[in-house]
Design an enzyme around this catalytic site. Structure first.
Site, short mmCIF file in Angstrom:
data_model
loop_
_atom_site.label_atom_id
_atom_site.label_comp_id
_atom_site.label_asym_id
_atom_site.label_seq_id
_atom_site.Cartn_x
_atom_site.Cartn_y
_atom_site.Cartn_z
N ILE A 14 50.23 7.35 43.51
CA ILE A 14 50.36 8.78 43.22
C ILE A 14 49.38 9.17 42.12
O ILE A 14 49.33 8.52 41.06
CB ILE A 14 51.80 9.13 42.75
CG1 ILE A 14 52.84 8.62 43.74
CG2 ILE A 14 51.94 10.63 42.55
CD1 ILE A 14 54.28 8.79 43.25
N ASN B 158 48.30 14.34 44.19
CA ASN B 158 48.95 15.47 43.56
C ASN B 158 48.12 16.09 42.44
O ASN B 158 48.24 17.28 42.16
CB ASN B 158 50.30 14.99 43.01
CG ASN B 158 50.80 15.81 41.86
OD1 ASN B 158 51.28 16.93 42.03
ND2 ASN B 158 50.68 15.27 40.65
N TYR C 174 39.89 27.65 42.37
CA TYR C 174 41.15 27.04 42.81
C TYR C 174 41.43 27.31 44.29
O TYR C 174 41.73 26.39 45.05
CB TYR C 174 42.29 27.58 41.95
CG TYR C 174 43.62 26.89 42.16
CD1 TYR C 174 43.78 25.54 41.84
CD2 TYR C 174 44.71 27.57 42.69
CE1 TYR C 174 44.99 24.89 42.03
CE2 TYR C 174 45.93 26.93 42.88
CZ TYR C 174 46.07 25.59 42.55
OH TYR C 174 47.27 24.96 42.74
N LYS D 198 41.32 24.33 47.26
CA LYS D 198 42.54 24.07 48.02
C LYS D 198 42.32 24.39 49.51
O LYS D 198 42.84 23.68 50.38
CB LYS D 198 43.70 24.90 47.47
CG LYS D 198 44.21 24.39 46.13
CD LYS D 198 44.71 22.95 46.21
CE LYS D 198 45.33 22.46 44.92
NZ LYS D 198 45.76 21.05 44.98
N THR E 18 55.63 24.26 35.32
CA THR E 18 54.74 23.18 34.90
C THR E 18 53.78 23.68 33.82
O THR E 18 53.68 24.87 33.55
CB THR E 18 53.91 22.68 36.08
OG1 THR E 18 53.12 23.78 36.58
CG2 THR E 18 54.79 22.14 37.20
#
Length: 248
Positions: free
Chosen positions: A6, A83, A150, A154, A187
């Site tokens: 991960i 991630n 961003y 993505k 977050t």
């Protein structure tokens, strides 16, 4: 033994995914710039590798070390969960630095591509199929003022993942890869977004309201949605776009 590699396990969603997979008897190999202090004593369940995913030489070196180590073990199951990501630069085009853009593209898009390429090549002759997860965002599907980098990285990750799935199906490898959209979570990245100026990010007030109204999901809640899917391998569809919104 079951293994899960991960990226971005030092905090946030990556740390929450790691916790749940360790509870499910996976040995987690975490890749991050900083070590998760909570995991430091869990040496039988967790191994940390330090790497800056903006640095491709470092990324390749660390992944090669991990794969070499795994090949010495008795592996029953393999997961690769990419991630790690960054949202900065949050800024209109024309005001972004070259270094900020380079680091962003390296972490969000190039690193997952390089890691996936190395992973599938090194395990090509293995009879152990892998499941690969790329964490994406709704920003991949719509243009957001101030999020040109961003949204673009993505969107690139989405297309890349779809193509890898198509190839693996055609080659009949048994490997599966899918996208997971965690939606809005509480977050540090959300904190970065809220700290931006409206001239950089025109929707900043909306994100401040998410926090004020308690609309941000806890990362452990989001991680459980993903891990539940991973633990039911028969439900995994190659190339799927799986969102936390499918549950909530």
């Amino acid at each position: 033994m079951k293994y899960a590699v991960i990226t971005g396990t030092s905090k946030g969603l990556g740390a929450s995914i790691a916790k749940l997979l360790m509870k499910a008897s996976y040995h987690v190999i975490g890749i991050a710039r900083n070590e998760n202090k909570e995991f430091a004593s869990l040496t039988s369940q967790y191994t940390h590798y330090k790497a800056d995913l903006a640095n491709m030489d470092e990324t390749v070196t660390v992944m090669s070390q991990i794969i070499s180590k795994l090949k010495q073990e008795k592996v029953d199951s393999l997961l690769l969960i990419q991630n790690a990501a960054m949202v900065t630069p949050i800024e209109q085009v024309g005001k972004q630095s070259v270094d900020a853009l380079k680091n962003h593209v390296h972490v969000n898009l190039l690193a997952p591509m390089v890691i996936t390429n190395l992973w599938l090549d090194e395990w090509r002759e293995s009879k152990i199929p892998s499941v690969i997860v790329h964490v994406t965002s709704g920003a991949a599907k719509r243009s957001v003022y101030g999020w040109s980098a961003y949204g673009s990285t993505k969107a690139g990750l989405d297309r890349y993942t779809d193509t890898v799935a198509m190839e693996q199906d055609t080659l009949q490898t048994g490997n599966k890869i899918f996208l997971f959209d965690p939606s809005i979570m509480d977050t540090d990245m959300q904190g970065e977004i809220r700290s931006s100026d409206s001239s950089q990010f025109i929707d900043v007030d909306h994100f401040k309201v998410y926090k004020t109204n308690n609309d941000l999901r806890d990362t452990e809640v989001v991680a459980k949605v993903l891990v539940d899917r991973l633990l039911q391998s028969e439900k995994i569809v190659n190339g799927d776009y799986y969102s936390v919104k499918d549950i909530f």
